[in-house]
Design an enzyme around this catalytic site. Structure first.
Site, PDB file in Angstrom:
ATOM      1  N   SER A 231       0.829  -1.192   0.000  1.00 47.29           N
ATOM      2  CA  SER A 231       0.000   0.000   0.000  1.00 47.29           C
ATOM      3  C   SER A 231       0.877   1.260   0.000  1.00 47.29           C
ATOM      4  O   SER A 231       1.731   1.414  -0.857  1.00 47.29           O
ATOM      5  CB  SER A 231      -0.958  -0.040   1.187  1.00 47.29           C
ATOM      6  OG  SER A 231      -1.914   0.972   1.089  1.00 47.29           O
ATOM      7  N   GLU A 357      -9.275  -3.756  -5.282  1.00 54.26           N
ATOM      8  CA  GLU A 357      -8.571  -2.777  -4.444  1.00 54.26           C
ATOM      9  C   GLU A 357      -9.486  -1.691  -3.896  1.00 54.26           C
ATOM     10  O   GLU A 357      -9.246  -1.154  -2.812  1.00 54.26           O
ATOM     11  CB  GLU A 357      -7.452  -2.115  -5.257  1.00 54.26           C
ATOM     12  CG  GLU A 357      -6.289  -3.018  -5.623  1.00 54.26           C
ATOM     13  CD  GLU A 357      -5.319  -3.243  -4.480  1.00 54.26           C
ATOM     14  OE1 GLU A 357      -5.596  -2.774  -3.364  1.00 54.26           O
ATOM     15  OE2 GLU A 357      -4.288  -3.894  -4.710  1.00 54.26           O
ATOM     16  N   HIS A 466      -8.313  -4.834  -0.727  1.00 57.80           N
ATOM     17  CA  HIS A 466      -7.009  -4.244  -0.494  1.00 57.80           C
ATOM     18  C   HIS A 466      -6.392  -4.800   0.786  1.00 57.80           C
ATOM     19  O   HIS A 466      -7.024  -4.828   1.835  1.00 57.80           O
ATOM     20  CB  HIS A 466      -7.155  -2.731  -0.376  1.00 57.80           C
ATOM     21  CG  HIS A 466      -5.873  -2.010  -0.150  1.00 57.80           C
ATOM     22  ND1 HIS A 466      -4.949  -1.799  -1.132  1.00 57.80           N
ATOM     23  CD2 HIS A 466      -5.343  -1.459   0.963  1.00 57.80           C
ATOM     24  CE1 HIS A 466      -3.919  -1.137  -0.640  1.00 57.80           C
ATOM     25  NE2 HIS A 466      -4.133  -0.927   0.632  1.00 57.80           N
TER      26      HIS A 466
END
Length: 544
Positions: A231, A357, A466
């Site tokens: 991330s 995501e 995600h």
């Protein structure tokens, strides 16, 4: 646009440090003139909470990280250091979600970190039999959290080291804290003039320099370092690849990126409004030197002001305000322009995304329920884009829920009429498009591999969300073997694994992780080609 990033590893699937075993041997290393004492745990020794820079407190707040002086006092490295100050999150209150979804969402939004401004510490995990002569490869972990939250204590490096030992490619693991939110990414003309932008990235770089100086004492080889992140940690890895004209300074030789790529951002002065807000809220507006005044503001007052600014779960989702920007020092141009200029470290890298995501960040935009509201939502991201461009994006991301995210779930998961549409847009804009752009630009210049995680697809409303790919690493899953082999050999392939071909423009191969009886397969990185190409173009034209 802005970089919207992402998240946080969750205590739901991240381990805390392993407990001390009955092994009577207490591991020690000598750094300069000091003995550093760690913890022995089965086949792994660990040293926790080692300071790598002076505390960024007092007059060192909003200053570049200062190198730690030579160690001359013995130190007990047996507990994680405190995390850096965390941004308060606005958790969406979504009614009626299934228990499974709520459990994952709660884990992904957990900010249960003890924090302090005195936070620049790192942790080292090494095989128990490593010596200063071992010369083992090293992996440096940079956690995610939208540049706003996160810490090292929820990631157990023993999992990585044990996997490397099992595969006969033993490695040393390092995890680092770095300044977050406004403490690490304050942005304004004043910050630019003082040369103190992107302090969180500067902290990471300083930790890498510490590794170069000291890692051999733990058994590591400073010439064999891989930087790895997820991330915003992954975005950080990418930015270390494009800073300094692509010169790594010998700090690392490879990169592994999960859900994060070079992001399209504009000048650091674009954050002026939020800087001015902090100045006003903390009583610094009448100061002749507002930056110095912010250094002197009581910590609690500054945090109160910061927590009134948008966070990663504010509308419209991943539109962040505290993030890396072009400061003229660490970043001399928009990172994507630097990629186009060839200002990229010539090293092998792996990069990948989760299929869905955007879902985790779309709960904060449930008020978007009509076509006109979705149009306003897109315009919020691209305020300078002409109407024709916005209309084109609406066609690429239609209201047909069968085409939204979680992808390939048909009529399911339509939490609102626009939820899956918003999630598809956010995921492609913030992650998939950035990764594909990076690969398209660099695969002909260096060895590149790419992956896609489509696991947990059946989690209601979240799908392959995600950070879900980290389940396959920090719990000892099948991704960890790829990681440690890459760290050791600069190639993720090995005996017993499905052959993972490199990503090339003529064959954009993806190692795709799946649920079910066939856990991996090779697919092609060609999905949503026109929509993602449009996103790439917009990112280049309208950086935030």
């Amino acid at each position: 646009m802005m970089l919207r990033l992402s998240l946080l590893l969750t205590t739901c699937w991240a381990f805390v440090a392993a407990s001390t075993s009955n092994n009577p041997a207490t591991p020690t290393v000598t750094l300069d003139n000091a003995t550093i004492t760690g913890i022995a745990s089965d086949s792994v020794n660990m040293w926790l909470g080692i300071p790598f820079a002076l505390p960024p407190t007092g007059n060192l707040r909003f200053q570049l990280p200062q190198p730690i002086p030579p160690y001359n006092t013995n130190y007990s490295a047996t507990a994680y250091g405190l995390a850096c100050p965390q941004q308060a999150l606005t958790i969406p209150n979504v009614q009626g979600l299934p228990a499974e979804t709520l459990a994952y969402f709660a884990a992904a939004t957990d900010t249960n970190y003890s924090s302090s401004e005195d936070c620049l510490t790192l942790n080292v995990f090494a095989p128990a039999d490593a010596t200063p002569q071992s010369g083992l490869p090293v992996v440096i972990w940079i956690f995610g959290g939208g540049f706003q939250i996160g810490g090292t204590s929820t990631y157990n490096g023993s999992v990585i080291v044990n996997a490397s030992i099992t595969l006969n490619v033993p490695a040393v693991y390092v995890s680092i804290n770095y300044r977050l939110t406004a403490f690490g990414f304050l942005a304004s003309q004043e910050v630019k003039d003082a040369g103190v932008g992107n302090l969180g990235l500067q902290d990471q770089r300083q930790a890498m320099r510490w590794v170069q100086k000291y890692i051999s004492a733990f058994g590591g080889d400073p010439t064999k370092v891989t930087i790895w992140g997820q991330s915003s940690g992954s975005m950080s890895v990418a930015l270390h690849m494009v800073t300094n004209g692509g010169n790594t300074e010998g700090l690392f030789r490879a990169a592994f990126m999960e859900s994060g790529s070079p992001l399209p951002v504009g000048d650091i002065t674009h954050g002026q409004g939020y800087y001015d807000f902090l100045v006003d809220q903390t009583g610094c507006a009448n100061s002749s030197d507002t930056l110095q005044c912010l250094r002197e503001v009581p910590y609690s007052a500054l945090m109160d002001a910061i927590n009134q600014t948008p966070n990663i779960f504010s509308y419209p989702g991943m539109f962040l305000i505290w993030l890396p920007r072009v400061d003229g020092v660490f970043l001399t141009a928009d990172p994507q322009d630097l990629v186009l200029q060839g200002s990229v470290a010539d090293i092998p890298f792996i990069t990948g995304d989760c299929d869905d995501e955007g879902t985790l960040f779309s709960f904060s935009s449930l008020n978007v329920t009509t076509d006109s509201q979705f149009e306003e939502y897109i315009q919020y991201w691209f305020p300078d884009a002409p109407s024709a461009t916005i209309q084109q994006l609406m066609e690429y991301y239609p209201g047909n829920i069968t085409q939204g995210s979680p992808f390939d779930t048909g009529d399911l998961n339509a939490l609102t009429p626009q939820f899956k549409r918003v999630a598809a847009f956010q995921g492609d804009m913030s992650f998939h498009a950035r990764r594909r752009f990076f690969l398209e630009q660099r695969s002909s210049n260096q060895n590149t591999w790419a992956f896609l995680s489509k696991r947990l697809k059946t989690v209601p409303y979240l799908g392959s969300f995600h950070a879900s790919d980290l389940l396959n690493i920090y719990t000892g899953g099948d991704v960890v073997s790829r990681l440690v082999r890459f760290v050791a050999n600069l190639d993720p392939n090995g005996v017993g694994d499905l052959e993972w071909p490199m990503w090339t423009s003529y064959s954009p191969n993806l190692l795709t992780f799946l649920d079910g009886s066939v856990p991996q397969e090779i697919t092609q990185d060609t999905y949503r080609a026109e929509a993602i190409a449009c996103m790439i173009k917009l990112g280049l034209e309208y950086p935030i």
